[in-house]
Design an enzyme around this catalytic site. Structure first.
Site, mmCIF file in Angstrom:
data_model
loop_
_atom_site.group_PDB
_atom_site.id
_atom_site.type_symbol
_atom_site.label_atom_id
_atom_site.label_comp_id
_atom_site.label_asym_id
_atom_site.label_seq_id
_atom_site.Cartn_x
_atom_site.Cartn_y
_atom_site.Cartn_z
ATOM 1 N N GLU A 1 43.347 -43.334 -11.526
ATOM 2 C CA GLU A 1 42.821 -44.702 -11.575
ATOM 3 C C GLU A 1 43.312 -45.597 -10.441
ATOM 4 O O GLU A 1 44.006 -46.603 -10.693
ATOM 5 C CB GLU A 1 43.114 -45.330 -12.946
ATOM 6 C CG GLU A 1 42.485 -44.536 -14.088
ATOM 7 C CD GLU A 1 42.570 -45.211 -15.445
ATOM 8 O OE1 GLU A 1 43.274 -46.225 -15.584
ATOM 9 O OE2 GLU A 1 41.911 -44.698 -16.389
ATOM 10 N N GLU B 1 39.217 -38.437 -18.461
ATOM 11 C CA GLU B 1 39.724 -39.199 -19.616
ATOM 12 C C GLU B 1 38.548 -39.820 -20.335
ATOM 13 O O GLU B 1 37.644 -40.351 -19.701
ATOM 14 C CB GLU B 1 40.643 -40.364 -19.192
ATOM 15 C CG GLU B 1 42.000 -39.971 -18.715
ATOM 16 C CD GLU B 1 42.901 -41.196 -18.442
ATOM 17 O OE1 GLU B 1 42.621 -42.300 -18.967
ATOM 18 O OE2 GLU B 1 43.867 -41.031 -17.682
HETATM 19 C C1 GLC Z 1 44.700 -44.857 -18.371
HETATM 20 C C2 GLC Z 1 46.051 -45.444 -18.288
HETATM 21 C C3 GLC Z 1 46.849 -45.028 -19.481
HETATM 22 C C4 GLC Z 1 46.152 -45.533 -20.719
HETATM 23 C C5 GLC Z 1 44.760 -44.958 -20.782
HETATM 24 C C6 GLC Z 1 43.997 -45.574 -21.922
HETATM 25 O O1 GLC Z 1 44.873 -43.505 -18.187
HETATM 26 O O2 GLC Z 1 46.658 -45.026 -17.105
HETATM 27 O O3 GLC Z 1 48.118 -45.567 -19.416
HETATM 28 O O4 GLC Z 1 46.869 -45.157 -21.872
HETATM 29 O O5 GLC Z 1 44.063 -45.206 -19.589
HETATM 30 O O6 GLC Z 1 44.016 -46.972 -21.809
#
Ligand code: GLC
Length: 365
Positions: free
Chosen positions: A187, A304
């Site tokens: 990110e 993610e």
């Molecule tokens: C991103 C952030 C992480 C957070 C996740 C969900 O990966 O770096 O710290 O927990 O998003 O918000």
């Protein structure tokens, strides 16, 4: 002889006195803790395993369904956020049907602040252990760099350190099989605007390529790596890349009540019913990013996606997770859920059992 021995002991004691003082105890800013330097990075090898290049599309298919080992090695110190990785997690993850673990890592908190920016050997050994356990359990493993806050604040000032960290990581893991994939930065944001990040990515890729000419590397956009972020980027001219983005939309649903997101308490109670409009929005977002990948001839991985479980109702979470996972798969996008056993967890560590609705949504049961 006795006199000589005495003299040597005295000399040893004197030279010990002239060594620099021991590093101070960890403070709230662990990134400023000096770490004793080693001259060169040792290579980590696993017997019987060698590197054989993999086509990035083939590798991306193999990444398949994955999970992030979040809140452990990207905390300032492992355990500080309540999560310490355990050996038993790896076979559990494999047996549940996942093919990949992504390992978020705060390297910047475990390396010297000054040249040569040496990474702590002890921390390296911890990451070695994670990689070895993942590979022994037939899991692909994505090694990233997470929460390098100093770099986000000051891209030019931290450039050399960032490159030196990756030089060490890439050197150490150069002999590991292709199932180990590198992701230079999670990110990018702040002073890493699209243009600045584009140049820095090309620089870090060149550093990695010195020791890993054909390992697949993950490429991401700036602006927090969201679904729009790749559109601001030029695909680097390198045949061994996989593109990534993160998906947390609607953010008011996935991050309701998240302590680290200002104002998110106002969103508590947000649901995701899977209405026509809600589904169309996800389809639209994924179509856009999939089109960028297709136009650029690069495979796409959603590194993610997930929802915070403290307040969101489990039915909404299950529906959203299932919808996003299937929508990604329908477009050839492999993925890694955020995350294994903490606030978004697909696994409940306290009860030592899977969070069944989320697991079922992910693994399509
Ligand atoms: C991103 C952030 C992480 C957070 C996740 C969900 O990966 O770096 O710290 O927990 O998003 O918000």
């Amino acid at each position: 002889m006795r006199i000589l021995a005495c003299l040597m002991i005295c000399l040893a004691a004197m030279s010990a006195c002239s060594l620099p003082p021991a590093p101070p105890a960890r403070t709230a800013r662990p990134t400023h803790t000096p770490v004793v330097s080693t001259s060169a990075t040792a290579t980590f090898k696993l017997s019987g395993r060698t590197f054989e290049p993999l086509d990035p599309f083939e590798q991306n298919r193999a990444l398949g369904r994955g999970v992030n080992l979040g809140n452990a090695l990207e905390a300032p110190v492992e355990g500080e956020w309540g999560m310490v990785l355990q050996e038993e997690f790896f076979p559990l993850i494999r047996q549940a049907g996942f093919a990949t673990v992504r390992v978020p890592i705060r390297w910047s908190a475990h390396a010297m602040r000054e040249p040569p920016y040496t990474i702590s050997p002890r921390f390296f050994q911890r990451v070695d252990w994670v990689i070895e356990n993942a590979l022994n359990n037939d899991l692909n493993v994505v090694i990233n760099m997470h929460h390098y806050e100093e770099l986000f604040r000051d891209a030019s000032g931290e450039r050399d350190r960032f490159l030196a960290l990756w030089d060490q990581i890439a050197t150490r893991y150069r002999d590991l099989p292709a199932e180990v994939v590198f992701e230079p930065l999670n990110e990018p944001h702040g002073t890493l605007t699209s243009g600045v990040w584009q140049r820095l990515f090309e620089d870090v890729l060149a550093v990695v390529r010195r020791t890993n000419p054909r390992r697949n590397v993950i490429f991401t956009g700036a602006n927090w790596g969201g679904p729009d972020s790749l559109r601001g980027m030029k695909r680097p001219d390198d045949p061994h890349l996989i593109a990534t983005f993160h998906y947390y939309l609607p953010f008011q649903f996935t991050h309701q009540g998240a302590e680290w997101v200002e104002g998110s308490n106002a969103w508590i109670g947000a649901t995701w019913k899977g209405t026509g409009n809600q589904r169309a929005q996800i389809d639209y977002d994924l179509d856009q990013v999939a089109r960028w990948a297709k136009d650029n001839g690069i495979p796409l991985w959603m590194g993610e996606f997930g929802s915070y479980g403290k307040y969101a109702d489990i039915e909404s979470r299950e529906r959203w997770t299932r919808y996003v996972a299937r929508a990604a798969e329908a477009r050839g996008i492999s993925w890694a859920y955020w995350e294994f056993g903490a606030g978004f967890g697909v696994y409940d560590r306290a009860r030592r059992q899977w969070n069944e609705p989320i697991l079922n949504a992910l693994i399509a049961r």
